[in-house]
Design an enzyme around this catalytic site. Structure first.
Site, PDB file in Angstrom:
ATOM      1  N   ARG A  14     -10.651 -31.895 -35.791  1.00 35.16           N
ATOM      2  CA  ARG A  14     -11.447 -33.125 -35.764  1.00 35.16           C
ATOM      3  C   ARG A  14     -10.604 -34.338 -36.194  1.00 35.16           C
ATOM      4  O   ARG A  14     -10.556 -35.355 -35.531  1.00 35.16           O
ATOM      5  CB  ARG A  14     -12.678 -32.982 -36.666  1.00 35.16           C
ATOM      6  CG  ARG A  14     -13.632 -34.152 -36.582  1.00 35.16           C
ATOM      7  CD  ARG A  14     -14.804 -33.899 -37.488  1.00 35.16           C
ATOM      8  NE  ARG A  14     -15.625 -32.790 -37.047  1.00 35.16           N
ATOM      9  CZ  ARG A  14     -16.672 -32.926 -36.235  1.00 35.16           C
ATOM     10  NH1 ARG A  14     -17.012 -34.111 -35.796  1.00 35.16           N
ATOM     11  NH2 ARG A  14     -17.382 -31.880 -35.877  1.00 35.16           N
ATOM     12  N   ASP A  73       4.212 -21.258 -26.334  1.00 33.47           N
ATOM     13  CA  ASP A  73       3.799 -20.101 -27.134  1.00 33.47           C
ATOM     14  C   ASP A  73       4.477 -18.817 -26.644  1.00 33.47           C
ATOM     15  O   ASP A  73       4.821 -17.949 -27.442  1.00 33.47           O
ATOM     16  CB  ASP A  73       2.270 -19.984 -27.104  1.00 33.47           C
ATOM     17  CG  ASP A  73       1.616 -21.241 -27.686  1.00 33.47           C
ATOM     18  OD1 ASP A  73       2.118 -21.730 -28.711  1.00 33.47           O
ATOM     19  OD2 ASP A  73       0.639 -21.735 -27.104  1.00 33.47           O
ATOM     20  N   ARG A  76       7.973 -18.713 -28.044  1.00 32.26           N
ATOM     21  CA  ARG A  76       7.975 -18.261 -29.445  1.00 32.26           C
ATOM     22  C   ARG A  76       7.790 -16.750 -29.514  1.00 32.26           C
ATOM     23  O   ARG A  76       8.494 -16.062 -30.249  1.00 32.26           O
ATOM     24  CB  ARG A  76       6.848 -18.961 -30.216  1.00 32.26           C
ATOM     25  CG  ARG A  76       7.156 -20.410 -30.502  1.00 32.26           C
ATOM     26  CD  ARG A  76       6.263 -20.966 -31.595  1.00 32.26           C
ATOM     27  NE  ARG A  76       6.638 -22.341 -31.873  1.00 32.26           N
ATOM     28  CZ  ARG A  76       5.797 -23.375 -31.813  1.00 32.26           C
ATOM     29  NH1 ARG A  76       4.530 -23.194 -31.506  1.00 32.26           N
ATOM     30  NH2 ARG A  76       6.220 -24.597 -32.081  1.00 32.26           N
ATOM     31  N   HIS A 100      -4.408 -23.330 -27.201  1.00 23.82           N
ATOM     32  CA  HIS A 100      -3.182 -23.507 -27.975  1.00 23.82           C
ATOM     33  C   HIS A 100      -3.584 -23.729 -29.429  1.00 23.82           C
ATOM     34  O   HIS A 100      -3.878 -24.833 -29.844  1.00 23.82           O
ATOM     35  CB  HIS A 100      -2.394 -24.704 -27.449  1.00 23.82           C
ATOM     36  CG  HIS A 100      -1.179 -25.003 -28.263  1.00 23.82           C
ATOM     37  ND1 HIS A 100      -0.127 -24.126 -28.365  1.00 23.82           N
ATOM     38  CD2 HIS A 100      -0.855 -26.059 -29.037  1.00 23.82           C
ATOM     39  CE1 HIS A 100       0.792 -24.647 -29.161  1.00 23.82           C
ATOM     40  NE2 HIS A 100       0.375 -25.816 -29.584  1.00 23.82           N
TER      41      HIS A 100
HETATM   42  C1  2OP Z   1       3.214 -26.426 -31.854  1.00 22.50           C
HETATM   43  O1  2OP Z   1       2.719 -25.350 -31.524  1.00 22.50           O
HETATM   44  C2  2OP Z   1       2.328 -27.961 -33.543  1.00 22.50           C
HETATM   45  O2  2OP Z   1       1.032 -27.298 -31.710  1.00 22.50           O
HETATM   46  C3  2OP Z   1       2.317 -27.573 -32.117  1.00 22.50           C
HETATM   47  O3  2OP Z   1       4.426 -26.598 -31.997  1.00 22.50           O
END
Ligand code: 2OP
Length: 190
Positions: A14, A73, A76, A100
């Site tokens: 928010r 993502d 990572r 996300h």
């Molecule tokens: C990220 O995943 C902070 O959403 C950003 O790097």
């Protein structure tokens, strides 16, 4: 590409939405003015809300406003899989779907990796899934102020390259209209 993760972590949607909406609106107005035929890739959190804002402010058709979720993502997750399996990250292909944020859906498809299958303990898989979900927050917490600039920037560039150069499947966050049973949310899908 719009990125403006100021002031708050993605876990405070928010507050983040309030502080980032004005930035997204101002940037999108300039994009429309100077590059009316472009595709907008929104990187700003909270991703769904900011992509909705960009769609509305731009007046672009929905196929020209996309959220950047899965590529970041997935990168990572591939890193964590590579670290666990002690292989090059170049040989790991991960797939992360959904929103996300901490509710994203990292798919532990180790069978897709281009290296000899090796048993990965369930606890390790669970840890990789959890760390992937919280990867952004991990970096934001380490940085203390600001956001995770480097990985999102690299992922957005990678996404543009894939658009331009390959037809390889990857996940991005468009606005589905019933595809995959989803409607009205910018979420990561193949
Ligand atoms: C990220 O995943 C902070 O959403 C950003 O790097």
């Amino acid at each position: 590409m719009i990125t403006a993760d100021f002031h708050a972590s993605r876990n405070e949607p928010r507050r983040l939405a309030q502080s980032n909406y004005d930035v997204v609106k101002a940037v999108v107005e300039q994009i429309v003015k100077h590059s009316p035929n472009c595709i907008i890739i929104v990187v700003t959190n909270p991703l769904d809300a900011m992509a909705q804002a960009a769609l509305k402010v731009s007046g672009f058709p929905k196929n020209r406003v996309l959220g950047m979720a899965g590529v970041l993502d997935s990168a990572r997750m591939s890193t964590f899989v590579a670290m666990e399996c002690k292989v090059s990250v170049e040989n790991v292909h991960s797939f992360v779907l959904g929103g996300h944020g901490d509710d994203m859906v990292p798919l532990p498809l180790f069978d897709r990796a281009e290296f000899p299958p090796r048993s990965v303990a369930k606890e390790s898989i669970d840890a990789i899934v959890e760390r992937t979900r919280k990867g952004g927050a991990e970096i934001v917490n380490l940085l203390k102020t600001g956001s995770a600039y480097y990985a999102p920037s690299a992922a957005a560039v990678e996404m543009v390259k894939r658009f331009l150069r390959t037809r390889k499947r990857f996940s991005l966050a468009p606005l589905p209209e019933g595809e995959y049973g989803i409607k009205g949310l910018f979420v990561g899908v193949p």
